[in-house]
Design an enzyme around this catalytic site. Sequence first.
Site, PDB file in Angstrom:
ATOM      1  CB  THR A   1      -0.999  -0.031   1.189  1.00 17.80           C
ATOM      2  OG1 THR A   1      -1.936   1.036   1.043  1.00 17.80           O
ATOM      3  CG2 THR A   1      -0.304   0.077   2.531  1.00 17.80           C
ATOM      4  CG  ASN A   2      -0.302   4.697  -1.374  1.00 18.01           C
ATOM      5  OD1 ASN A   2      -0.947   5.512  -0.731  1.00 18.01           O
ATOM      6  ND2 ASN A   2      -0.802   4.078  -2.446  1.00 18.01           N
ATOM      7  NE  ARG A   3       5.860   6.360   3.979  1.00 16.78           N
ATOM      8  CZ  ARG A   3       6.165   5.699   5.102  1.00 16.78           C
ATOM      9  NH1 ARG A   3       5.449   5.876   6.191  1.00 16.78           N
ATOM     10  NH2 ARG A   3       7.174   4.852   5.121  1.00 16.78           N
TER      11      ARG A   3
ATOM     12  CB  ALA B   1      -2.154   7.347  -3.284  1.00 20.77           C
TER      13      ALA B   1
END
Lengths: 230, 230
Positions: free
Chosen positions: A38-40, A105
């Site tokens: 995943t991402n922030r 995102a």
Amino acid sequence: QIVTAVEGLFAGGPLAGVRVMVTAGPTREPLDPVRYLTNRSSGRMGFAVAAAAAEAGAQVCLVSGPVHLDTPRGVTRVDVETALQMYEAVMARAAGTDLFIATAAVADYRMAQPAERKIKKQADELPLTLVKNPDILAAVAALPDGPFTVGFAAETDDLETYAQGKLEAKGLDMIAANDVSGGRGFDVSDNALTVFWRGGSLSLPRQSKSQLARELVALIARHHGGCLPS
Amino acid sequence: QIVTAVEGLFAGGPLAGVRVMVTAGPTREPLDPVRYLTNRSSGRMGFAVAAAAAEAGAQVCLVSGPVHLDTPRGVTRVDVETALQMYEAVMARAAGTDLFIATAAVADYRMAQPAERKIKKQADELPLTLVKNPDILAAVAALPDGPFTVGFAAETDDLETYAQGKLEAKGLDMIAANDVSGGRGFDVSDNALTVFWRGGSLSLPRQSKSQLARELVALIARHHGGCLPS
């Protein structure tokens, strides 16, 4: 704020009657039943944009990845987990959308074949091959008679070059770029954006994400309505 | 609950004077400044165990990965992000710990070399090579004169076999196993556990994580104090 919302909803805000779809948050790409890539992204900017669009009178559909946020008032929310699920949720609703704002995102890559059982820790090295996810924003921008499209670009380097490149390559109407180097922009309550369109740009200075979202939505509304200097 | 806590703190609970370290939550293993590999652990079970240990009179240090939870009352918290950071935080404090309860879902693998800049979406396939992280629980269990160690095993298959295998292979004193098939156990407020030790086991039925944590801590206290039938 209540006054702004009421004005938008009942007295014809700048997006009164406009059908807006906003994507927000990260996506999760499973490796197995417990692990994922995943991402922030916290989803805060997208939720603020959805709230600001609703305040401006729009009918807002918010397609969100997994986040810890409450749905803004007056917004219809669709929850998804993976990029493929977000792609399907967006494409199923794109025909009924006038304005598409892609803040999510979305993971660029996923595991080709997630493991059905938890991968055991055995080898010293674990090789993974990730395959590209569909580009949701480019797919919407490529639709015949598709909505007005606004993208987001989170970059750690060469912000303007990449943002202008994305605007052209994906055929967007506008792109909002933010600098995420050094952890900036992610999971914090304020942000700054530079917005580019063909022939122009505007910098929106660092401020709370909710106030920034209002300024962005006002700018999009002027552009969408054809009232922006080119 | 307040009565229990006060009894624990001031009137000698079953862990009065015992120095307990609990790990909790997932870890995040960065691929680049924005993307990371993680897992579905919410940290709730570990935070509940830390709270229950404090109620039982222990001095509790909680080493936590990134979670959306408040620190339990009376607990000292150390925040970390990656498995390597958790390893360092735990090893630096292990010598002063009597009882180590490892509930964290530590990532087994990390990127050997995270990218310093955001990886651009270019190739259709992205090959990644992950390398093994240090095994924090096994490292603590291997310390000479180390603490009494309690591990957790989250499995989707063959729960008892894997849990018993981990108990032996890592040289633990106890292991609490939970079934995470079909999303069970992750990011939900209740759970069930089967606890194994050399020569015995006990099933704790499905209940709220806070009540389950109290039963587990009571069981650990009996075992740690040498009062458990073997």
